[in-house]
Design an enzyme around this catalytic site. Structure first.
Site, PDB file in Angstrom:
ATOM      1  N   ALA A  48      14.562 -34.740  28.192  1.00  0.00           N
ATOM      2  CA  ALA A  48      14.439 -33.307  28.511  1.00  0.00           C
ATOM      3  C   ALA A  48      14.792 -32.361  27.372  1.00  0.00           C
ATOM      4  O   ALA A  48      14.726 -31.153  27.543  1.00  0.00           O
ATOM      5  CB  ALA A  48      15.369 -32.988  29.698  1.00  0.00           C
ATOM      6  N   THR A  50      13.731 -32.144  23.919  1.00  0.00           N
ATOM      7  CA  THR A  50      12.810 -31.698  22.860  1.00  0.00           C
ATOM      8  C   THR A  50      11.371 -31.914  23.335  1.00  0.00           C
ATOM      9  O   THR A  50      11.135 -32.513  24.379  1.00  0.00           O
ATOM     10  CB  THR A  50      13.014 -32.517  21.549  1.00  0.00           C
ATOM     11  OG1 THR A  50      12.910 -33.908  21.854  1.00  0.00           O
ATOM     12  CG2 THR A  50      14.372 -32.262  20.913  1.00  0.00           C
ATOM     13  N   GLY A  51      10.429 -31.442  22.554  1.00  0.00           N
ATOM     14  CA  GLY A  51       9.014 -31.741  22.754  1.00  0.00           C
ATOM     15  C   GLY A  51       8.496 -31.437  24.153  1.00  0.00           C
ATOM     16  O   GLY A  51       8.835 -30.408  24.765  1.00  0.00           O
ATOM     17  N   ALA A 111      18.923 -43.520  28.507  1.00  0.00           N
ATOM     18  CA  ALA A 111      18.197 -43.527  29.783  1.00  0.00           C
ATOM     19  C   ALA A 111      17.728 -44.919  30.190  1.00  0.00           C
ATOM     20  O   ALA A 111      17.418 -45.165  31.352  1.00  0.00           O
ATOM     21  CB  ALA A 111      16.982 -42.597  29.693  1.00  0.00           C
ATOM     22  N   LEU A 138      10.120 -39.869  27.575  1.00  0.00           N
ATOM     23  CA  LEU A 138      10.919 -40.521  26.538  1.00  0.00           C
ATOM     24  C   LEU A 138      10.048 -40.872  25.334  1.00  0.00           C
ATOM     25  O   LEU A 138       8.913 -41.300  25.491  1.00  0.00           O
ATOM     26  CB  LEU A 138      11.492 -41.843  27.050  1.00  0.00           C
ATOM     27  CG  LEU A 138      12.710 -41.823  27.951  1.00  0.00           C
ATOM     28  CD1 LEU A 138      13.233 -43.234  28.113  1.00  0.00           C
ATOM     29  CD2 LEU A 138      13.782 -40.919  27.405  1.00  0.00           C
ATOM     30  N   ALA A 139      10.606 -40.702  24.150  1.00  0.00           N
ATOM     31  CA  ALA A 139       9.996 -41.266  22.937  1.00  0.00           C
ATOM     32  C   ALA A 139      11.140 -41.888  22.160  1.00  0.00           C
ATOM     33  O   ALA A 139      12.028 -41.174  21.703  1.00  0.00           O
ATOM     34  CB  ALA A 139       9.306 -40.187  22.125  1.00  0.00           C
ATOM     35  N   TYR A 234      -3.395 -46.067  16.412  1.00  0.00           N
ATOM     36  CA  TYR A 234      -2.745 -45.514  17.590  1.00  0.00           C
ATOM     37  C   TYR A 234      -3.237 -46.198  18.884  1.00  0.00           C
ATOM     38  O   TYR A 234      -2.619 -47.117  19.390  1.00  0.00           O
ATOM     39  CB  TYR A 234      -2.893 -43.964  17.664  1.00  0.00           C
ATOM     40  CG  TYR A 234      -1.933 -43.421  18.700  1.00  0.00           C
ATOM     41  CD1 TYR A 234      -0.677 -42.951  18.321  1.00  0.00           C
ATOM     42  CD2 TYR A 234      -2.229 -43.477  20.064  1.00  0.00           C
ATOM     43  CE1 TYR A 234       0.247 -42.536  19.266  1.00  0.00           C
ATOM     44  CE2 TYR A 234      -1.315 -43.074  21.013  1.00  0.00           C
ATOM     45  CZ  TYR A 234      -0.088 -42.598  20.618  1.00  0.00           C
ATOM     46  OH  TYR A 234       0.824 -42.214  21.558  1.00  0.00           O
TER      47      TYR A 234
END
Ligand code: NAI
Length: 396
Positions: A48, A50-51, A111, A138-139, A234
């Site tokens: 929660a 950033t980004g 997390a 999440l990253a 990717y």
């Protein structure tokens, strides 16, 4: 202290509390002008700070006055050493939210762990009763499996063949060719273990078994597809395999939530400069060309514009406009044929000499420094600032 940017490769080691607070305020102001009755009310955002996750928290809180619990993994400040930007973002968000009478609490920790999941569950039970939305944003480069203790590392590699293409060092503007060796089978499995759907499903299973998911509950995780240019590294690379797994998990979640009419979705978002995306080879060159084209066409969006559109024009609108694979597409403007054709043409022309003109390298750099609270309009960086900032609703 006076805080200046100190970069190493694609990370910045410092961050600025006032700049981060201004970024958050700008996002709050954007959403305040677009209030809605039709949004979530009790929201858990995982990732929660950033980004896209931060934008999701702000959109929930300021769009439909939702109570929000944010989970993230950020470095607190110590005397003389600034916090990581997500810390300052969360502090600024909660301070403003509390001022505006909104419930907002946060949990800082891993997390992926059982401890953080349990702590979050207890907080939901105590304060909210049930949640009607869970955003999974999440990253992370690593994950320790909560049951086996095994530590997985994700990698950004092509599968099968060596990938060779151009990229840019956005600090120097140098465009150069890079080659990335193909992954091993272990690399693929490890990346799926970190960025695939298992942890998302674990969150849902736990919260469902404890009966804290409301009727008509929704959960959304974020994915990316992108153009053929980046496909080998990717979408058809190790990270793409993890995204395939994440996307498949959305359907499993929907199946597992039938009793409460719950739904799991994946939203495919636009390529944007975030801490996560600046680490991916080739993507910075693609983004700097994409930004140029989308800005010229008046179609450019940042995280907050993307998530506002996701909530108001998809998730809480009549029609989710799912694609053939059942995904929400707010990368629709990025992926328009005319936009992609222009980017592809520019890609072929991009060199160290041409990029400053044909691409938006300045926009890329500016967004990168903005992530850490630098180069933000209206902030006086010569002014002494206290690096020790508390997050008012942080749970110990
Ligand atoms: P980000 O780096 O800005 O945010 C990552 C968030 O995860 C932060 O809140 C961080 O504190 C949290 N986090 C990381 N590890 C954690 C852990 N172990 N425990 C708790 N929190 C943890 O990343 P961004 O770009 O917003 O990415 C979010 C999602 O959106 C990812 O799934 C990414 O693949 C996806 N996405 C990103 C796009 C981009 O261009 N940036 C495009 C489309 C999708």
């Amino acid at each position: 202290m006076i805080i200046e940017p100190r970069t190493r490769g694609f990370i910045c080691l410092t961050s600025h509390p006032t700049g981060c607070a201004q970024n958050v305020q700008n996002q709050i102001d954007y959403i305040r002008q677009r209030p809605t009755e039709n949004g979530p009310k009790n929201v858990l955002v995982i990732g929660a700070s950033t980004g896209f996750g931060l934008a999701s928290r702000i959109t929930s809180a300021y769009g439909s006055k939702a109570s929000t619990i944010g989970v993230f993994f950020e470095k607190p400040p110590t005397k003389g050493r600034p916090a990581s930007p997500g810390w300052y973002n969360s502090a600024a968000f909660e301070k403003q939210a509390h001022k505006d009478g909104l419930y907002a609490k946060s949990i800082n920790g891993d997390a992926f762990s059982n401890e953080i999941k349990t702590q979050t569950l207890e907080l939901i039970k105590e304060d909210l009763g049930k949640i009607d939305m869970l955003i999974y944003s999440l990253a992370s480069p690593v994950r320790t499996h909560p049951d086996t203790g095994e530590r997985f590392k994700s990698v950004l590699k092509p599968i099968g063949d060596t990938f060779t293409n151009n990229t840019v060092d956005f600090h120097t503007g140098e465009v150069k060719e890079i080659s990335i060796e193909p992954s091993s089978d272990d690399d693929i499995e490890n990346t799926i273990a970190v960025m695939g759907g298992e942890d998302w499903q674990m969150w849902i299973d736990l919260l469902k078994s404890e009966n804290v998911l409301a009727e008509d509950f929704k959960t959304v995780a974020y994915s990316y597809i992108g153009p053929s240019l980046t496909e080998a590294v990717y979408r058809k690379g190790t990270i793409g395999a993890a995204k395939d797994d994440l996307e498949a998990t959305a359907f499993k979640i929907t199946d597992s939530l039938k009793e409460i009419n719950g739904k799991g979705y994946v939203s495919v978002n636009k390529a944007l400069v975030t801490q996560a995306s600046s680490a991916i080879p080739v993507i910075p060159l693609y983004i700097s060309l994409l930004y140029k084209v989308m800005k010229e066409e008046g179609l450019h969006e940042g995280c907050i514009e993307q998530i506002e559109r996701l909530f108001n024009e998809r998730l809480y609108a009549e029609d989710l406009q799912l694609d053939d694979a059942g995904r929400i597409r707010i990368d629709d403007w990025e992926m328009r044929d005319d936009i992609q054709a222009k980017v592809l043409k520019l890609w072929q022309e991009a060199t160290t000499e041409t990029l400053p003109n044909i691409g938006d390298l300045e926009g890329y750099k500016n967004d990168f420094f903005n992530l850490f609270g630098f180069n933000v309009d209206g902030v006086n960086y010569d002014k002494d600032v206290d690096e020790i900032v508390a997050i008012p609703g942080l749970q110990e």
